[in-house]
Design a protein around this motif. Structure first.
Motif, PDB file in Angstrom:
ATOM      1  N   MET A  34      -3.288  -8.058   1.709  1.00 13.55           N
ATOM      2  CA  MET A  34      -3.720  -7.188   2.806  1.00 13.55           C
ATOM      3  C   MET A  34      -2.677  -7.070   3.912  1.00 13.55           C
ATOM      4  O   MET A  34      -2.880  -6.364   4.888  1.00 13.55           O
ATOM      5  N   GLU A  35      -1.563  -7.766   3.731  1.00 15.04           N
ATOM      6  CA  GLU A  35      -0.512  -7.691   4.738  1.00 15.04           C
ATOM      7  C   GLU A  35       0.311  -6.430   4.521  1.00 15.04           C
ATOM      8  O   GLU A  35       0.627  -6.085   3.386  1.00 15.04           O
ATOM      9  N   ASP A  36       0.669  -5.766   5.599  1.00 18.53           N
ATOM     10  CA  ASP A  36       1.478  -4.560   5.448  1.00 18.53           C
ATOM     11  C   ASP A  36       2.824  -4.917   4.860  1.00 18.53           C
ATOM     12  O   ASP A  36       3.422  -5.919   5.204  1.00 18.53           O
ATOM     13  N   GLY A  37       3.281  -4.037   3.973  1.00 19.49           N
ATOM     14  CA  GLY A  37       4.606  -4.243   3.398  1.00 19.49           C
ATOM     15  C   GLY A  37       4.616  -5.139   2.176  1.00 19.49           C
ATOM     16  O   GLY A  37       5.650  -5.422   1.618  1.00 19.49           O
ATOM     17  N   TYR A  38       3.413  -5.568   1.708  1.00 16.74           N
ATOM     18  CA  TYR A  38       3.379  -6.491   0.572  1.00 16.74           C
ATOM     19  C   TYR A  38       3.515  -5.783  -0.777  1.00 16.74           C
ATOM     20  O   TYR A  38       4.049  -6.337  -1.710  1.00 16.74           O
ATOM     21  N   THR A  39       3.014  -4.558  -0.876  1.00 17.56           N
ATOM     22  CA  THR A  39       2.870  -3.899  -2.183  1.00 17.56           C
ATOM     23  C   THR A  39       4.133  -3.957  -3.021  1.00 17.56           C
ATOM     24  O   THR A  39       5.241  -3.956  -2.499  1.00 17.56           O
ATOM     25  N   THR A  40       3.926  -4.011  -4.320  1.00 13.23           N
ATOM     26  CA  THR A  40       5.063  -3.992  -5.235  1.00 13.23           C
ATOM     27  C   THR A  40       5.691  -2.604  -5.253  1.00 13.23           C
ATOM     28  O   THR A  40       6.816  -2.445  -5.655  1.00 13.23           O
ATOM     29  N   SER A  41       4.932  -1.616  -4.789  1.00 14.64           N
ATOM     30  CA  SER A  41       5.442  -0.249  -4.838  1.00 14.64           C
ATOM     31  C   SER A  41       6.356   0.055  -3.657  1.00 14.64           C
ATOM     32  O   SER A  41       6.635   1.200  -3.370  1.00 14.64           O
ATOM     33  N   GLY A  42       6.791  -0.966  -2.965  1.00 20.19           N
ATOM     34  CA  GLY A  42       7.860  -0.760  -1.999  1.00 20.19           C
ATOM     35  C   GLY A  42       7.430  -0.671  -0.551  1.00 20.19           C
ATOM     36  O   GLY A  42       8.236  -0.427   0.319  1.00 20.19           O
ATOM     37  N   GLY A  43       6.153  -0.880  -0.285  1.00 18.45           N
ATOM     38  CA  GLY A  43       5.721  -0.961   1.102  1.00 18.45           C
ATOM     39  C   GLY A  43       5.934   0.306   1.907  1.00 18.45           C
ATOM     40  O   GLY A  43       6.546   0.289   2.961  1.00 18.45           O
ATOM     41  N   LEU A  44       5.442   1.434   1.396  1.00 13.66           N
ATOM     42  CA  LEU A  44       5.548   2.651   2.206  1.00 13.66           C
ATOM     43  C   LEU A  44       4.167   3.029   2.726  1.00 13.66           C
ATOM     44  O   LEU A  44       3.830   4.194   2.826  1.00 13.66           O
ATOM     45  N   GLY A  45       3.395   2.017   3.047  1.00 17.84           N
ATOM     46  CA  GLY A  45       2.117   2.290   3.684  1.00 17.84           C
ATOM     47  C   GLY A  45       0.966   2.509   2.718  1.00 17.84           C
ATOM     48  O   GLY A  45      -0.168   2.660   3.130  1.00 17.84           O
ATOM     49  N   ALA A  46       1.276   2.546   1.407  1.00 23.95           N
ATOM     50  CA  ALA A  46       0.206   2.749   0.436  1.00 23.95           C
ATOM     51  C   ALA A  46      -0.409   1.395   0.082  1.00 23.95           C
ATOM     52  O   ALA A  46      -0.266   0.440   0.827  1.00 23.95           O
ATOM     53  N   GLY A  47      -1.086   1.335  -1.041  1.00 20.21           N
ATOM     54  CA  GLY A  47      -1.690   0.064  -1.448  1.00 20.21           C
ATOM     55  C   GLY A  47      -2.939  -0.244  -0.647  1.00 20.21           C
ATOM     56  O   GLY A  47      -3.453   0.594   0.090  1.00 20.21           O
ATOM     57  N   LEU A  48      -3.422  -1.473  -0.783  1.00 16.27           N
ATOM     58  CA  LEU A  48      -4.712  -1.820  -0.182  1.00 16.27           C
ATOM     59  C   LEU A  48      -4.758  -1.698   1.347  1.00 16.27           C
ATOM     60  O   LEU A  48      -5.733  -1.181   1.884  1.00 16.27           O
ATOM     61  N   PRO A  49      -3.727  -2.146   2.085  1.00  7.52           N
ATOM     62  CA  PRO A  49      -3.808  -1.954   3.536  1.00  7.52           C
ATOM     63  C   PRO A  49      -3.883  -0.468   3.888  1.00  7.52           C
ATOM     64  O   PRO A  49      -4.564  -0.090   4.847  1.00  7.52           O
ATOM     65  N   GLY A  50      -3.196   0.366   3.101  1.00  3.39           N
ATOM     66  CA  GLY A  50      -3.237   1.818   3.314  1.00  3.39           C
ATOM     67  C   GLY A  50      -4.639   2.344   3.089  1.00  3.39           C
ATOM     68  O   GLY A  50      -5.153   3.153   3.867  1.00  3.39           O
ATOM     69  N   VAL A  51      -5.301   1.867   2.034  1.00  2.00           N
ATOM     70  CA  VAL A  51      -6.677   2.281   1.750  1.00  2.00           C
ATOM     71  C   VAL A  51      -7.584   1.909   2.917  1.00  2.00           C
ATOM     72  O   VAL A  51      -8.394   2.694   3.380  1.00  2.00           O
ATOM     73  N   LYS A  52      -7.391   0.703   3.413  1.00  2.00           N
ATOM     74  CA  LYS A  52      -8.219   0.245   4.527  1.00  2.00           C
ATOM     75  C   LYS A  52      -8.084   1.187   5.727  1.00  2.00           C
ATOM     76  O   LYS A  52      -9.061   1.498   6.398  1.00  2.00           O
ATOM     77  N   ARG A  53      -6.868   1.646   5.966  1.00  2.00           N
ATOM     78  CA  ARG A  53      -6.658   2.544   7.112  1.00  2.00           C
ATOM     79  C   ARG A  53      -7.211   3.940   6.871  1.00  2.00           C
ATOM     80  O   ARG A  53      -7.558   4.645   7.815  1.00  2.00           O
TER      81      ARG A  53
END
Ligand SMILES: Nc1ncnc2c1ncn2[C@@H]1O[C@H](COP(=O)(O)OP(=O)(O)O)[C@@H](O)[C@H]1O
Ligand SMILES: [Mg+2]
Lengths: 137, 337
Positions: free
Chosen positions: A94-113
């Protein structure tokens, strides 16, 4: 009465079907173009995680209501459920910048937002359940 | 959010209308100004697309369905930018938070360093220590006893920034708890070495030069633990020599012994202690030579010890375009006449 839509996800077709089901409901409920896109993107990300990391699972989309003083608030809830490997460290993910896809705001934290409410439960070896709600403004 | 969106909607429709009617640079300039406002109001990229399509539908009620639909497509394309944009906002706040934490830590670290340099009738002392970023991996320390003996330490933690600073705080407390060997540099380093070896991660090393100056007889004793050699200036011969002390870095080997060296200090002679941030000054042409430092010191040698170190620092800082690559510490002890 609540409307519900269940979609099995085990291929990219499943991701598309889940998006489609979500968009239809969002339109019906009266979400604007941008919110439809946000809701659908959230479904997309969750469904893609199921497909990538758990191989299969389901996406359930349903209408929800919440009585407020100002009247009844309506919204849409996504439940993404799988019996995959689970997420070891939810806090890290859930930490920003964690995703394997390179941390461009997507992934689970992005979904939360993208959504108004977000909840995640995951047990290693048992599976993951994520629920998220977007309220109609 | 919703309010600022509808306000923006109104504005956008207005300036787009003007532009479509007049098609001039003023209109485009307004658009550029508006784009700043959009950011200020935290309107995300996909919302900008939506502003645009809503305004278009207003001006052109007969917009072909295909053109209209294409904007749904564009909104979807902009979603990635929207998510990156929202993450950026959060990361920016996080960075501010981190920065203010580091500022607090940096001012705490300042309290580890002596708040004044010893004043003595026999010695003129100058010190400068400047971190490359906010936290420093250089450390220096003075003690003065009742007999007018002064102990001086300069240390460099290998590494920079926060980890080095944490390690430095340990060195400070270790030094404070070993007062009795103050005048025996070799024994002091041996003790300190054991503390570092036991308490600091095995990938952290510390170099140190420790000296004690007995100002009753003007003898300087010193030992070094892998530290950058200093200089000794001999006034009578007007020459610099290396102040070298052989010894392993602290924390490497539990049983390291440190040899003690000695100098008889004559009036006008001085001792220069430094960290490798001074000698490893990098310019576009590579590292500077050690001779460059002695040349600078000589150039300012008529000034007080403090003025010498200040000036040398200024010149070397300037040489590097006012950007330090490493923590910089320079100490001069000069015997008064
Ligand atoms: N349903 C899931 N089952 C198991 N692991 C998951 C699931 N969803 C996410 N993860 C884990 O969490 C990590 C982060 O996911 P996410 O934030 O979507 O970013 P990304 O998919 O780009 O890595 C993934 O790399 C994966 O290890
Ligand atoms: Mg993902």
């Amino acid at each position: 009465m609540s409307v519900q839509s269940n979609v099995e996800v085990h291929s990219e077709w499943g991701i598309v079907s889940a998006r489609q089901a979500g968009r239809n409901l969002a339109k019906e409920l009266g979400f604007g173009g941008v919110d439809q896109a946000r809701f659908t993107t959230a479904i997309s990300e969750l469904a893609r995680n199921i497909y990538l990391y758990a191989e299969q699972g389901e996406i359930i989309i349903e209408t929800v209501e919440n009585s407020r003083i100002t009247g009844v608030q309506r919204g849409l809830k996504i439940t993404a459920r799988d019996r995959g490997p689970g997420i070891k460290s939810i806090r890290e993910v859930m930490e920003d910048g964690y995703t394997t896809s390179g941390g461009l705001g997507a992934g689970l934290p992005g979904v939360k937002r993208l959504m108004d409410e977000f909840d995640i439960d995951s047990v290693t070896g048992e599976g993951t359940e994520i629920t998220a709600i977007k309220w109609l403004r | 959010m919703a309010d600022s969106y509808s306000f923006m909607q109104e504005q956008y429709t207005k300036i787009l209308k003007t532009y479509l009617e007049e098609k001039n640079e003023i209109g485009l300039y307004q658009a550029q100004q508006f784009s700043k406002k959009v950011l200020e109001n935290q309107i995300s990229p996909e919302e900008v697309v939506s502003l645009h399509i809503e305004a278009l539908e207003h001006f052109f009620p007969d917009l072909p369905q295909g053109a209209r639909d294409s904007f749904d497509f564009l909104i979807e394309i902009m979603m990635g930018y929207g998510m990156a944009y929202r993450e950026h906002q959060i990361l920016r706040d996080k960075q501010k938070e981190l920065e203010s934490e580091i500022n607090v830590a940096a001012s705490m670290q300042q309290t580890f360093l002596p708040d004044e340099i010893p004043e003595m009738d026999t010695l003129d002392v100058g010190v400068i220590s400047v971190p490359a970023s906010k936290m420093s991996g250089d450390y220096y320390h003075f003690v003065k006893d009742d007999n007018d003996c002064i102990g001086v330490a300069i240390a460099d933690i290998i590494g920079k920034g926060v980890p080095a600073a944490l390690c430095m705080s340990m060195i400070k407390y270790a030094m404070d708890s070993l007062p009795e060997q103050r005048l025996q540099p070799g024994a002091l380093l041996e003790n300190l070495n054991r503390v570092v070896e036991q308490n600091v991660a095995s990938n952290m090393f510390i170099t140190m030069m420790y000296g004690s100056y007995d100002s009753r007889v003007h003898h300087f004793y010193y030992s070094g633990a892998g530290h950058e050699p200093g200089f000794y200036y001999n006034k009578a011969e007007d020459s610099f020599e290396e102040l070298y002390a052989k010894g392993l870095v602290l924390g490497l080997n539990r049983d390291t012994q440190f040899r003690e060296y000695h100098k008889k200090v004559e009036p006008g002679d001085f001792i220069v202690l430094l960290s490798d941030g001074v000698t490893e000054c990098r310019t576009d042409d590579g590292f500077i030579e050690r001779e460059e430092i002695t040349r600078l010191i000589r150039q300012y040698s008529d000034l007080s010890a403090q003025e010498i170190v200040d000036n040398v620092f200024y010149q070397l800082e300037k040489l590097q375009g006012f950007r330090l690559r490493d923590d910089f510490s320079l100490i001069i002890l000069r015997r008064k006449v």
